[in-house]
Structures are given as structure tokens and as C-alpha cells.
Design a protein around this motif. Structure first.
Motif, PDB file in Angstrom:
ATOM      1  N   PHE A  15      11.228   4.635  26.125  1.00  0.00           N
ATOM      2  CA  PHE A  15      11.790   5.697  25.734  1.00  0.00           C
ATOM      3  C   PHE A  15      10.523   6.932  25.715  1.00  0.00           C
ATOM      4  N   ALA A  16       9.602   6.396  25.304  1.00  0.00           N
ATOM      5  CA  ALA A  16       8.322   7.332  25.025  1.00  0.00           C
ATOM      6  C   ALA A  16       7.792   7.738  26.372  1.00  0.00           C
ATOM      7  N   GLU A  17       7.781   6.973  27.375  1.00  0.00           N
ATOM      8  CA  GLU A  17       7.169   7.502  28.846  1.00  0.00           C
ATOM      9  C   GLU A  17       8.359   8.279  29.448  1.00  0.00           C
ATOM     10  N   LEU A  18       9.658   8.010  29.238  1.00  0.00           N
ATOM     11  CA  LEU A  18      10.729   9.023  29.886  1.00  0.00           C
ATOM     12  C   LEU A  18      10.329  10.536  29.129  1.00  0.00           C
ATOM     13  N   VAL A  19      10.201  10.368  27.936  1.00  0.00           N
ATOM     14  CA  VAL A  19       9.889  11.694  26.985  1.00  0.00           C
ATOM     15  C   VAL A  19       8.687  12.412  27.462  1.00  0.00           C
ATOM     16  N   ASP A  20       7.813  11.695  27.700  1.00  0.00           N
ATOM     17  CA  ASP A  20       6.487  12.390  28.247  1.00  0.00           C
ATOM     18  C   ASP A  20       6.603  12.900  29.477  1.00  0.00           C
ATOM     19  N   ARG A  21       7.358  12.305  30.512  1.00  0.00           N
ATOM     20  CA  ARG A  21       7.707  12.893  31.789  1.00  0.00           C
ATOM     21  C   ARG A  21       8.484  14.195  31.778  1.00  0.00           C
ATOM     22  N   ARG A  22       9.648  13.952  30.830  1.00  0.00           N
ATOM     23  CA  ARG A  22      10.519  15.198  30.689  1.00  0.00           C
ATOM     24  C   ARG A  22       9.636  16.323  30.227  1.00  0.00           C
ATOM     25  N   ALA A  23       8.769  15.966  29.155  1.00  0.00           N
ATOM     26  CA  ALA A  23       7.785  16.937  28.478  1.00  0.00           C
ATOM     27  C   ALA A  23       7.211  17.777  29.696  1.00  0.00           C
ATOM     28  N   ARG A  24       6.693  17.078  30.782  1.00  0.00           N
ATOM     29  CA  ARG A  24       6.011  17.662  31.894  1.00  0.00           C
ATOM     30  C   ARG A  24       7.012  18.320  32.948  1.00  0.00           C
ATOM     31  N   HIS A  25       8.237  18.543  32.220  1.00  0.00           N
ATOM     32  CA  HIS A  25       9.270  19.207  33.234  1.00  0.00           C
ATOM     33  C   HIS A  25       9.875  18.622  34.305  1.00  0.00           C
ATOM     34  N   GLU A  26       9.623  17.089  34.454  1.00  0.00           N
ATOM     35  CA  GLU A  26      10.104  16.432  35.398  1.00  0.00           C
ATOM     36  C   GLU A  26      11.634  16.487  35.169  1.00  0.00           C
ATOM     37  N   PRO A  27      12.606  16.485  36.130  1.00  0.00           N
ATOM     38  CA  PRO A  27      14.072  16.736  36.057  1.00  0.00           C
ATOM     39  C   PRO A  27      14.742  15.422  35.436  1.00  0.00           C
ATOM     40  N   VAL A  28      15.770  15.726  34.556  1.00  0.00           N
ATOM     41  CA  VAL A  28      16.200  14.509  34.023  1.00  0.00           C
ATOM     42  C   VAL A  28      16.845  13.692  34.982  1.00  0.00           C
ATOM     43  N   ALA A  29      17.408  14.331  36.086  1.00  0.00           N
ATOM     44  CA  ALA A  29      18.229  13.347  37.031  1.00  0.00           C
ATOM     45  C   ALA A  29      17.059  12.551  37.701  1.00  0.00           C
ATOM     46  N   TYR A  30      16.151  12.964  38.049  1.00  0.00           N
ATOM     47  CA  TYR A  30      14.927  12.202  38.650  1.00  0.00           C
ATOM     48  C   TYR A  30      14.580  10.852  37.754  1.00  0.00           C
ATOM     49  N   LEU A  31      14.568  11.027  36.385  1.00  0.00           N
ATOM     50  CA  LEU A  31      14.207  10.294  35.438  1.00  0.00           C
ATOM     51  C   LEU A  31      15.066   9.134  35.615  1.00  0.00           C
ATOM     52  N   THR A  32      16.398   9.469  35.274  1.00  0.00           N
ATOM     53  CA  THR A  32      17.633   8.576  35.115  1.00  0.00           C
ATOM     54  C   THR A  32      17.957   7.927  36.500  1.00  0.00           C
ATOM     55  N   GLY A  33      17.736   8.702  37.557  1.00  0.00           N
ATOM     56  CA  GLY A  33      18.093   8.390  39.020  1.00  0.00           C
ATOM     57  C   GLY A  33      19.697   8.425  39.144  1.00  0.00           C
ATOM     58  N   THR A  34      20.126   9.296  38.284  1.00  0.00           N
ATOM     59  CA  THR A  34      21.805   9.534  38.928  1.00  0.00           C
ATOM     60  C   THR A  34      22.133  11.063  38.309  1.00  0.00           C
ATOM     61  N   ARG A  35      23.111  11.536  38.982  1.00  0.00           N
ATOM     62  CA  ARG A  35      23.666  12.629  38.470  1.00  0.00           C
ATOM     63  C   ARG A  35      25.169  12.740  38.823  1.00  0.00           C
ATOM     64  N   ALA A  36      25.902  13.155  37.719  1.00  0.00           N
ATOM     65  CA  ALA A  36      27.414  13.069  37.515  1.00  0.00           C
ATOM     66  C   ALA A  36      27.721  14.594  38.457  1.00  0.00           C
ATOM     67  N   PHE A  37      28.792  14.548  39.462  1.00  0.00           N
ATOM     68  CA  PHE A  37      29.279  15.643  40.220  1.00  0.00           C
ATOM     69  C   PHE A  37      30.805  15.459  40.418  1.00  0.00           C
ATOM     70  N   TRP A  38      31.369  16.433  40.046  1.00  0.00           N
ATOM     71  CA  TRP A  38      32.797  16.450  40.458  1.00  0.00           C
ATOM     72  C   TRP A  38      33.575  15.019  39.720  1.00  0.00           C
ATOM     73  N   THR A  39      33.890  14.145  40.448  1.00  0.00           N
ATOM     74  CA  THR A  39      34.574  12.911  39.895  1.00  0.00           C
ATOM     75  C   THR A  39      33.887  11.549  40.177  1.00  0.00           C
ATOM     76  N   ILE A  40      32.632  11.894  40.851  1.00  0.00           N
ATOM     77  CA  ILE A  40      31.655  10.815  41.188  1.00  0.00           C
ATOM     78  C   ILE A  40      30.079  10.903  40.760  1.00  0.00           C
ATOM     79  N   ASP A  41      29.436   9.933  40.506  1.00  0.00           N
ATOM     80  CA  ASP A  41      28.110   9.786  40.133  1.00  0.00           C
ATOM     81  C   ASP A  41      27.392   9.401  41.413  1.00  0.00           C
ATOM     82  N   LEU A  42      26.337  10.086  41.522  1.00  0.00           N
ATOM     83  CA  LEU A  42      25.487   9.909  42.551  1.00  0.00           C
ATOM     84  C   LEU A  42      24.143   9.505  42.387  1.00  0.00           C
ATOM     85  N   LEU A  43      23.474   8.794  43.294  1.00  0.00           N
ATOM     86  CA  LEU A  43      22.074   8.265  43.014  1.00  0.00           C
ATOM     87  C   LEU A  43      21.122   9.558  43.477  1.00  0.00           C
ATOM     88  N   VAL A  44      20.256   9.764  43.015  1.00  0.00           N
ATOM     89  CA  VAL A  44      19.196  10.866  43.379  1.00  0.00           C
ATOM     90  C   VAL A  44      17.991  10.496  42.967  1.00  0.00           C
TER      91      VAL A  44
END
Length: 273
Positions: free
Chosen positions: A53-82
């Protein structure tokens, strides 16, 4: 070990630049724990915080998008790899699917769907989930985006109904479609963007010339030959482009209705022959 509740509070404080700071922290902790966010919130007191978690927080604090950090984004009725190299799906783009649902209400829905600038397959795969009998084609100029789109189609069980091809908008397409979806670049080349967009998301999916209309000029003249009688195109626009973008499609002999998103901003051109 740090308590999960304290870790979320501290992470959210570091994400003050984000309008969804607490949500960002929750999504990252859920990802680090390998659970979904709902499960995390229901069992928050049961969790210690994993080292990842600490590394993820550090990367997000540098403004890296959450979707890139988790590798997924929900859209409409589906979940997408991003991931890096693809445009992150936004909830505003769901306005296009809503417009299409309204257009085909009371019918069997579209049989053939085209998604111009498909990215990771966002609009096409959402539409195929909405209409299980439909098939579709997604076009993109980016090999990275097309790789994500094909992986998403496979993960969603839509690989047999979705075809993804490299292309420059509709230049090599000779078929016709009941539904055309498009979320082209529409940002002016000198526009200021948040760091997490400007530094991380692909410029080719964002910028469209000095007035943000370059790609609409291409798509508008291609669209009449793509639509079946009774078909519709749902085209995303920027919040200030309702009149300027619509004029390009009307000049191509098409009818245009402007649709607004949930924030009451211009968001979608509903275009018919």
C-alpha cells in the motif's frame, strides 16, 4: 502494523489534489489487499495494511492515475483492464450509451456496432454487454489500445462478437452499422490539464488541434456512409463544443441533437441520417 482506518486517513490527506481523495485511498487499499472496495469497507477493522500500500500511495501522490495503479476501471456494466498508453474510461462517456439505449428503446437494438477510437474497447464492449445479440468492430490507431481491447473482450466473454482493427478513423471501412460510437480527442492543443492527465495519459487520445475539432472534421464527412437507415451515431464532445462540433455534422447533411451529461454539460451529439 498500521490500522487500515488510519492508513486511509493519512493517504487521503496526501491526495488533497484529488476531488476523490478518500475514494482513491480506499480503491488502492482494496487493491493492495486483493479485495473489492465494498468488502474492504464492510471489514475495515479486520485489516492490517500490507506493505504494497505504501508504494501505491507514493505513486498516487505523484499524480499517477488510480486506474493505472489498480489496472482496472469500471464503466457502464463492465470492468475494463487499463494501463499506460490507453485513455482511462470516464463516467461522462456513459452518456453515449444512455443516448443509444434511448434511441433503440422498444426495438431489438442494434445488430452491428462500430466504435471509432475504441481505446481499451470501452464503448464497444459496454454496448455489446447491453445488447447480447449484437456484434461490433472497434477501430484504433494505437497498437497498445488494441491489445487492451482484445484482452478486455476475452475477459468479458465477447471475443467472438467483437473485432478490433488498426485504422485511421473510418478510412478503410466499407460496411454500414446500426450504431456508431466515437469518443475522439477533443482538447485544444494549448489547454492546461491536471497533472494526472497531462503527464500520464496518451496525448494522441486527448488533443485535436488548436480548436479541439480536428478529428470531428474527419469523422463528420465519413459518417453518412457508415450509418444504416434508422441508425444513429453517438459522438462524445467537450463541454464547450456543443454548437461548434454539431455544425460540422450538420454541414455533412446529418441531423444532430445535443445531449447533456449528469453534470448538465454538453457531452454527446446524437447524429442521424
Amino acid at each position: 502494523m498500521t490500522a487500515a482506518r488510519d492508513a486511509l486517513r493519512d493517504a487521503a490527506a496526501r491526495f488533497a489534489f484529488s476531488p476523490t481523495a478518500r475514494l482513491d485511498a480506499e480503491l488502492l487499499l482494496a487493491h493492495a489487499l486483493g479485495v473489492d472496495r465494498q468488502r474492504l469497507l464492510l471489514t475495515l477493522a479486520d485489516h492490517d495494511v500490507p506493505p504494497a500500500f505504501a508504494e501505491l500511495v507514493d505513486r498516487r501522490a505523484r499524480h499517477e492515475p488510480v486506474a493505472y495503479l489498480t489496472g482496472t476501471r469500471a464503466f457502464w456494466t463492465i470492468d475494463l483492464l487499463v494501463g499506460p498508453g490507453v485513455l482511462i474510461p470516464r463516467a461522462d462517456s456513459e452518456t453515449l450509451i444512455e443516448a443509444a439505449v434511448d434511441h433503440f428503446a422498444g426495438t431489438a437494438g442494434p445488430r452491428r456496432i462500430l466504435d471509432l477510437g475504441t481505446g481499451p474497447g470501452t464503448l464497444l464492449l459496454a454496448a455489446l454487454d447491453q445488447w447480447p445479440m449484437a456484434t461490433g468492430q472497434g477501430v484504433d490507431a494505437s497498437p497498445v489500445a488494441l491489445d487492451y481491447a482484445r484482452r478486455n473482450a476475452a475477459a468479458l466473454g465477447s471475443a467472438g462478437r467483437a473485432r478490433f482493427t488498426a485504422g485511421d478513423w473510418a478510412d478503410r471501412i466499407t460496411d454500414t452499422f446500426d450504431l456508431v460510437l466515437a469518443n475522439p480527442p477533443y482538447i485544444e492543443s494549448d489547454a492546461a490539464l491536471p497533472d494526472e492527465v497531462a503527464r500520464y495519459e496518451p496525448a494522441a487520445a486527448l488533443f485535436a488541434g488548436s480548436d479541439g475539432l480536428d478529428d470531428y472534421r474527419r469523422i463528420a464527412v465519413q459518417l453518412p456512409a457508415l450509418l444504416t437507415p434508422g441508425g444513429v451515431a453517438c459522438v462524445e464532445i467537450g463541454a464547450t463544443q456543443g454548437q461548434s462540433a454539431a455544425a460540422l455534422f450538420r454541414a455533412a447533411g446529418l441531423s444532430v441533437i445535443l445531449r447533456r451529461d449528469l453534470g448538465d454539460r454538453d457531452r454527446c451529439l446524437v447524429v442521424t441520417p
